[in-house]
Design a protein around this motif. Sequence first.
Motif, PDB file in Angstrom:
ATOM      1  N   LEU A  50      -6.763   5.156  -4.908  1.00  0.00           N
ATOM      2  CA  LEU A  50      -6.085   6.639  -5.371  1.00  0.00           C
ATOM      3  C   LEU A  50      -6.338   7.136  -6.651  1.00  0.00           C
ATOM      4  CD1 LEU A  50      -2.566   5.991  -3.844  1.00  0.00           C
ATOM      5  CD2 LEU A  50      -4.342   7.608  -2.842  1.00  0.00           C
ATOM      6  N   ALA A  51      -6.674   6.156  -7.616  1.00  0.00           N
ATOM      7  CA  ALA A  51      -7.028   6.657  -8.950  1.00  0.00           C
ATOM      8  C   ALA A  51      -8.213   7.645  -8.904  1.00  0.00           C
ATOM      9  CB  ALA A  51      -7.282   5.476  -9.930  1.00  0.00           C
ATOM     10  N   ASP A  52      -9.446   7.166  -8.333  1.00  0.00           N
ATOM     11  CA  ASP A  52     -10.615   7.996  -8.203  1.00  0.00           C
ATOM     12  C   ASP A  52     -11.048   8.245  -6.788  1.00  0.00           C
ATOM     13  OD1 ASP A  52     -11.340   5.439  -7.355  1.00  0.00           O
ATOM     14  OD2 ASP A  52     -12.645   4.709  -8.918  1.00  0.00           O
ATOM     15  N   SER A  53     -10.125   8.167  -5.848  1.00  0.00           N
ATOM     16  CA  SER A  53     -10.492   8.721  -4.575  1.00  0.00           C
ATOM     17  C   SER A  53     -11.815   7.853  -4.112  1.00  0.00           C
ATOM     18  CB  SER A  53     -10.693  10.114  -4.666  1.00  0.00           C
ATOM     19  OG  SER A  53      -9.579  10.916  -4.973  1.00  0.00           O
ATOM     20  N   ARG A  54     -12.218   6.694  -4.393  1.00  0.00           N
ATOM     21  CA  ARG A  54     -13.269   6.055  -3.966  1.00  0.00           C
ATOM     22  C   ARG A  54     -12.959   5.232  -2.853  1.00  0.00           C
ATOM     23  NH1 ARG A  54     -17.168   2.204  -7.439  1.00  0.00           N
ATOM     24  NH2 ARG A  54     -16.781   1.386  -5.366  1.00  0.00           N
ATOM     25  N   SER A 221       8.748   4.198  -4.802  1.00  0.00           N
ATOM     26  CA  SER A 221       8.920   3.773  -6.314  1.00  0.00           C
ATOM     27  C   SER A 221       9.118   2.499  -6.625  1.00  0.00           C
ATOM     28  CB  SER A 221       9.742   4.845  -7.078  1.00  0.00           C
ATOM     29  OG  SER A 221       9.578   5.954  -6.755  1.00  0.00           O
ATOM     30  N   ALA A 222      10.152   1.997  -5.846  1.00  0.00           N
ATOM     31  CA  ALA A 222      10.772   0.547  -6.017  1.00  0.00           C
ATOM     32  C   ALA A 222       9.848  -0.350  -5.608  1.00  0.00           C
ATOM     33  CB  ALA A 222      11.977   0.408  -5.422  1.00  0.00           C
ATOM     34  N   VAL A 223       9.064  -0.199  -4.404  1.00  0.00           N
ATOM     35  CA  VAL A 223       8.090  -1.192  -3.994  1.00  0.00           C
ATOM     36  C   VAL A 223       6.959  -1.160  -4.696  1.00  0.00           C
ATOM     37  CG1 VAL A 223       6.522  -1.736  -1.852  1.00  0.00           C
ATOM     38  CG2 VAL A 223       9.073  -0.920  -1.499  1.00  0.00           C
ATOM     39  N   GLY A 246      -0.782  12.936  -3.822  1.00  0.00           N
ATOM     40  CA  GLY A 246      -0.515  13.053  -5.154  1.00  0.00           C
ATOM     41  C   GLY A 246       0.678  12.437  -5.885  1.00  0.00           C
ATOM     42  N   PHE A 247       1.693  12.324  -5.040  1.00  0.00           N
ATOM     43  CA  PHE A 247       2.904  11.521  -5.678  1.00  0.00           C
ATOM     44  C   PHE A 247       2.435  10.052  -5.783  1.00  0.00           C
ATOM     45  CE2 PHE A 247       6.810   9.266  -4.959  1.00  0.00           C
ATOM     46  CZ  PHE A 247       7.535   9.796  -5.739  1.00  0.00           C
ATOM     47  N   LEU A 248       1.891   9.441  -4.833  1.00  0.00           N
ATOM     48  CA  LEU A 248       1.590   8.157  -4.728  1.00  0.00           C
ATOM     49  C   LEU A 248       0.559   7.758  -5.984  1.00  0.00           C
ATOM     50  CD1 LEU A 248       1.611   7.664  -0.942  1.00  0.00           C
ATOM     51  CD2 LEU A 248       3.007   6.325  -2.677  1.00  0.00           C
ATOM     52  N   ARG A 249      -0.351   8.608  -6.219  1.00  0.00           N
ATOM     53  CA  ARG A 249      -1.308   8.662  -7.390  1.00  0.00           C
ATOM     54  C   ARG A 249      -0.663   8.502  -8.776  1.00  0.00           C
ATOM     55  NH1 ARG A 249      -4.303  12.571  -6.030  1.00  0.00           N
ATOM     56  NH2 ARG A 249      -5.979  11.207  -4.700  1.00  0.00           N
ATOM     57  N   GLU A 250       0.318   9.365  -8.852  1.00  0.00           N
ATOM     58  CA  GLU A 250       1.099   9.504 -10.123  1.00  0.00           C
ATOM     59  C   GLU A 250       2.051   8.520 -10.271  1.00  0.00           C
ATOM     60  OE1 GLU A 250       2.009  12.105 -12.463  1.00  0.00           O
ATOM     61  OE2 GLU A 250      -0.052  12.283 -11.926  1.00  0.00           O
ATOM     62  N   LEU A 251       2.492   7.982  -9.292  1.00  0.00           N
ATOM     63  CA  LEU A 251       3.370   6.532  -9.054  1.00  0.00           C
ATOM     64  C   LEU A 251       2.529   5.389  -9.595  1.00  0.00           C
ATOM     65  CD1 LEU A 251       6.330   6.401  -8.361  1.00  0.00           C
ATOM     66  CD2 LEU A 251       5.425   5.676  -6.141  1.00  0.00           C
TER      67      LEU A 251
END
Length: 277
Positions: A50-54, A221-223, A246-251
């Motif tokens: 997720l950080a760099d969409s690779r 968030s907890a997992v 986007g939400f999961l990347r932020e997390l």
Amino acid sequence: KAKSTGRDSYAFYSQELTEQARQRIELASALRQALEREQLRVHYQPIQRLADSRLIGFEALVRWEHPERGLVAPGEFLPIAEESGLIDSIDTWVLEQACRQMRHWLEQGHALTFMAVNLSCRLFRRAELDGEVARVLAATGLDPKYLELEITESAVMEDPDTAEALLTRLRDLGVRLAIDDFGTGYSSLQRLKRLPVHKLKIDQSFVRGLPDDRNDIAIASAVTALGHSLGLCVLAEGIEEDAQAGFLRELGCDYGQGYLFSRPLPVSEVERLWPPA
Ligand code: C2E
Ligand code: MG
Ligand code: MG
Ligand code: MG
């Protein structure tokens, strides 16, 4: 049929059961033939960091290419495969295809880090599973570090001691282990802490309501926090929308998989994803 006595409805009911049983037997024998006639297919779903969409890995997912019905999803035939014991041969076949395919893609120079393969919960009744996996790795020449085996949380919890022993033997082969559909079973944290796993896969039912549903936000968030604090990687399944990614990347969730990035694809279509050489 308007007025039926208890006896009549029992007869009707048992006739219906017989019909269902007959259909199941037919499906099981058709499936056995499908395996022999090479009508099963493996599709590969891309997994992103997720950080760099690779694109960094794939999950292998079985399909049945039925001569009349077309492509049949695993949900329609795996229950019968489990019931009839055919699942063992199917899983071994998928494992072999996926390992060979991964070795091929690595040889072509693609920078992939894992190929994930699902294991049925029935496999915990196969004490020789680690030997089988070792045999497939040797036969296909795939370095074990590229293979990730997915086991569902409920399969582990069905018989936690046997599962723990088996997972430990698998880990000792050098393969990685992931807990699939995490959050849908009932792991004890005590057990989770001891399992030699590498990754948690957040079930898609908790991704669906992101980024708005308060319960899904709390669970995702907890997992993620739990996984990270235990030193595990976390992957979210079933990402269909940009806002979810986007939400999961932020997390800080590590990996994502879902229709937003790609559906599971046959080999020919995966190969169209590669940048031209
Ligand atoms: P799973 O291991 O949790 O695999 C993920 C499922 O979610 C796949 O369904 C995949 O196509 C689907 N999926 C992926 N992204 C999305 C999305 O964005 N939205 C939605 N709605 N779905 C998405 P599939 O291929 O139908 O497989 C269903 C289940 O069948 C798998 O769930 C797994 O438990 C089982 N399965 C598949 N292949 C095998 C196999 O070779 N062996 C065994 N034992 N089980 C398998
Ligand atoms: Mg899976
Ligand atoms: Mg899953
Ligand atoms: Mg699932």
